[in-house]
Design a protein around this motif. Structure first.
Motif, PDB file in Angstrom:
ATOM      1  N   GLY A  87     -87.389 -84.099 -53.093  1.00  0.00           N
ATOM      2  CA  GLY A  87     -89.067 -84.859 -53.266  1.00  0.00           C
ATOM      3  C   GLY A  87     -89.613 -83.852 -52.855  1.00  0.00           C
ATOM      4  O   GLY A  87     -89.553 -83.199 -51.631  1.00  0.00           O
ATOM      5  N   HIS A  88     -90.910 -83.304 -53.085  1.00  0.00           N
ATOM      6  CA  HIS A  88     -91.736 -83.100 -52.692  1.00  0.00           C
ATOM      7  C   HIS A  88     -93.025 -84.064 -53.032  1.00  0.00           C
ATOM      8  O   HIS A  88     -93.282 -84.762 -53.885  1.00  0.00           O
ATOM      9  N   PHE A  89     -94.284 -83.287 -52.479  1.00  0.00           N
ATOM     10  CA  PHE A  89     -95.368 -83.010 -53.140  1.00  0.00           C
ATOM     11  C   PHE A  89     -96.367 -82.010 -52.968  1.00  0.00           C
ATOM     12  O   PHE A  89     -96.292 -80.931 -52.573  1.00  0.00           O
ATOM     13  N   HIS A  90     -97.042 -81.781 -54.112  1.00  0.00           N
ATOM     14  CA  HIS A  90     -97.265 -80.699 -54.290  1.00  0.00           C
ATOM     15  C   HIS A  90     -98.655 -80.065 -53.491  1.00  0.00           C
ATOM     16  O   HIS A  90     -99.066 -80.820 -53.308  1.00  0.00           O
ATOM     17  N   VAL A  91     -98.631 -78.532 -53.254  1.00  0.00           N
ATOM     18  CA  VAL A  91     -99.591 -77.786 -51.834  1.00  0.00           C
ATOM     19  C   VAL A  91    -100.765 -78.438 -52.478  1.00  0.00           C
ATOM     20  O   VAL A  91    -102.107 -78.807 -51.780  1.00  0.00           O
ATOM     21  N   ALA A  96    -101.038 -82.099 -61.084  1.00  0.00           N
ATOM     22  CA  ALA A  96    -100.251 -83.202 -62.050  1.00  0.00           C
ATOM     23  C   ALA A  96     -99.163 -82.622 -62.793  1.00  0.00           C
ATOM     24  O   ALA A  96     -98.473 -81.428 -61.900  1.00  0.00           O
ATOM     25  N   GLU A  97     -98.494 -82.874 -62.890  1.00  0.00           N
ATOM     26  CA  GLU A  97     -96.742 -82.676 -63.297  1.00  0.00           C
ATOM     27  C   GLU A  97     -96.584 -83.897 -64.839  1.00  0.00           C
ATOM     28  O   GLU A  97     -96.777 -85.006 -64.433  1.00  0.00           O
ATOM     29  N   VAL A  98     -95.721 -82.892 -65.953  1.00  0.00           N
ATOM     30  CA  VAL A  98     -95.103 -84.056 -66.572  1.00  0.00           C
ATOM     31  C   VAL A  98     -93.498 -84.668 -67.093  1.00  0.00           C
ATOM     32  O   VAL A  98     -92.900 -82.719 -66.340  1.00  0.00           O
ATOM     33  N   TYR A  99     -92.912 -85.157 -66.721  1.00  0.00           N
ATOM     34  CA  TYR A  99     -91.296 -85.454 -66.516  1.00  0.00           C
ATOM     35  C   TYR A  99     -90.666 -85.788 -68.215  1.00  0.00           C
ATOM     36  O   TYR A  99     -91.656 -87.463 -68.501  1.00  0.00           O
ATOM     37  N   LEU A 100     -90.017 -84.741 -69.292  1.00  0.00           N
ATOM     38  CA  LEU A 100     -89.617 -86.153 -69.692  1.00  0.00           C
ATOM     39  C   LEU A 100     -88.091 -86.027 -70.304  1.00  0.00           C
ATOM     40  O   LEU A 100     -86.785 -84.949 -69.423  1.00  0.00           O
ATOM     41  N   GLY A 134     -96.217 -87.946 -54.319  1.00  0.00           N
ATOM     42  CA  GLY A 134     -94.609 -87.579 -54.349  1.00  0.00           C
ATOM     43  C   GLY A 134     -93.498 -88.065 -55.206  1.00  0.00           C
ATOM     44  O   GLY A 134     -93.797 -88.985 -55.753  1.00  0.00           O
ATOM     45  N   HIS A 135     -93.019 -87.050 -55.636  1.00  0.00           N
ATOM     46  CA  HIS A 135     -91.685 -87.658 -56.111  1.00  0.00           C
ATOM     47  C   HIS A 135     -90.250 -87.063 -55.938  1.00  0.00           C
ATOM     48  O   HIS A 135     -90.698 -85.634 -55.673  1.00  0.00           O
ATOM     49  N   ARG A 136     -89.719 -87.764 -56.474  1.00  0.00           N
ATOM     50  CA  ARG A 136     -88.692 -87.192 -55.839  1.00  0.00           C
ATOM     51  C   ARG A 136     -87.537 -88.679 -57.097  1.00  0.00           C
ATOM     52  O   ARG A 136     -87.388 -89.855 -57.809  1.00  0.00           O
ATOM     53  N   GLY A 156     -97.010 -75.581 -56.066  1.00  0.00           N
ATOM     54  CA  GLY A 156     -96.318 -75.180 -54.431  1.00  0.00           C
ATOM     55  C   GLY A 156     -95.803 -76.297 -53.786  1.00  0.00           C
ATOM     56  O   GLY A 156     -96.692 -77.641 -54.498  1.00  0.00           O
ATOM     57  N   HIS A 157     -95.022 -76.815 -53.135  1.00  0.00           N
ATOM     58  CA  HIS A 157     -94.125 -77.853 -53.754  1.00  0.00           C
ATOM     59  C   HIS A 157     -93.692 -77.748 -51.450  1.00  0.00           C
ATOM     60  O   HIS A 157     -93.513 -76.990 -50.622  1.00  0.00           O
ATOM     61  N   ASP A 158     -94.075 -79.397 -50.980  1.00  0.00           N
ATOM     62  CA  ASP A 158     -94.087 -79.467 -49.455  1.00  0.00           C
ATOM     63  C   ASP A 158     -92.923 -80.651 -49.450  1.00  0.00           C
ATOM     64  O   ASP A 158     -92.829 -81.065 -49.971  1.00  0.00           O
TER      65      ASP A 158
HETATM   66 ZN    ZN Z   1     -93.019 -81.958 -58.842  1.00  0.00          ZN
END
Ligand code: ZN
Ligand code: PAN
Length: 185
Positions: A87-91, A96-100, A134-136, A156-158
């Motif tokens: 899991g991370h927050f984008h730096v 944004a992000e899309v999941y499928l 943030g997402h996991r 980026g991934h934090d």
């Molecule tokens: Zn992400």
């Protein structure tokens, strides 16, 4: 510079052809992230299995480009806690992000400050993750969870922030092992 390209995504299996770069995360990568570190140590004494793999298309990491990944999150638990991605927050807080969802059954945990969300993800679920959340991902099924992700290449991934602050929600198997419960901390 990158030329336009096309690859084959197997919509049933999630595999990409030709096979791109593959990143592997193991049980030991979840240290500092699980509900019960003692249980983790006990499991690690037996071995360090793969928890998830990410296939990454080769795209330049520069503003304006998009990264395209497929994640394969295996089924399993540490005690009653279902396997999950770090899991991370984008730096870049504007990314944004899309999941499928392609295969299996999971949940996506989201957090922005004190706001948390738990979103079910199955084959065909399209999820929009707005900037700043943030997402996991958690696999709550008995088979591998597979999903596609598309996000700005300069996101980026934090991971450290998640290690320090948590994701706000943990997902455990119910006592009879047939379902899951999301516990907000
Ligand atoms: Zn992400
Ligand atoms: C995904 C994730 C992927 C692995 O592509 O990177 O599922 O999870 P972790 O990065 O948390 O280990 C994504 O959200 N990219 O931004």
């Amino acid at each position: 510079m990158i030329d336009p390209f096309a690859v084959r995504l197997d919509l049933e299996q999630g595999t990409l052809a030709p096979l791109p770069e593959r990143v592997v995360r193991r049980l030991s990568d979840l240290r500092g992230l699980v509900a019960n570190e003692q249980l983790l140590d006990r499991e690690l004494a037996k071995g360090d299995p793969i928890i998830y793999e990410v296939l990454k298309l080769a795209i330049p990491q520069e503003q304006g480009q998009l990264f395209i990944n497929v994640t394969f999150l295996r089924a399993g638990r540490i005690g009653r806690e279902y396997y999950f991605t770090k899991g991370h927050f984008h730096v870049n807080e504007k990314a944004a992000e899309v999941y499928l969802g392609l295969r299996g059954h999971g949940v996506l945990l989201l957090r922005k400050e004190a706001n948390t969300r738990v979103v079910e993800m199955d084959r065909g679920t399209l999820i929009y993750i707005p900037p700043g959340w943030g997402h996991r991902t958690v696999n709550v099924s008995q088979e591998t969870l597979v999903f596609l992700s598309i996000y700005p290449a300069d996101a980026g991934h934090d991971y450290e922030r998640v290690r320090l602050e948590g994701m706000g929600t943990r997902v455990f198997a119910t006592v009879d092992g047939t379902g899951y419960e999301a516990v907000t901390s």
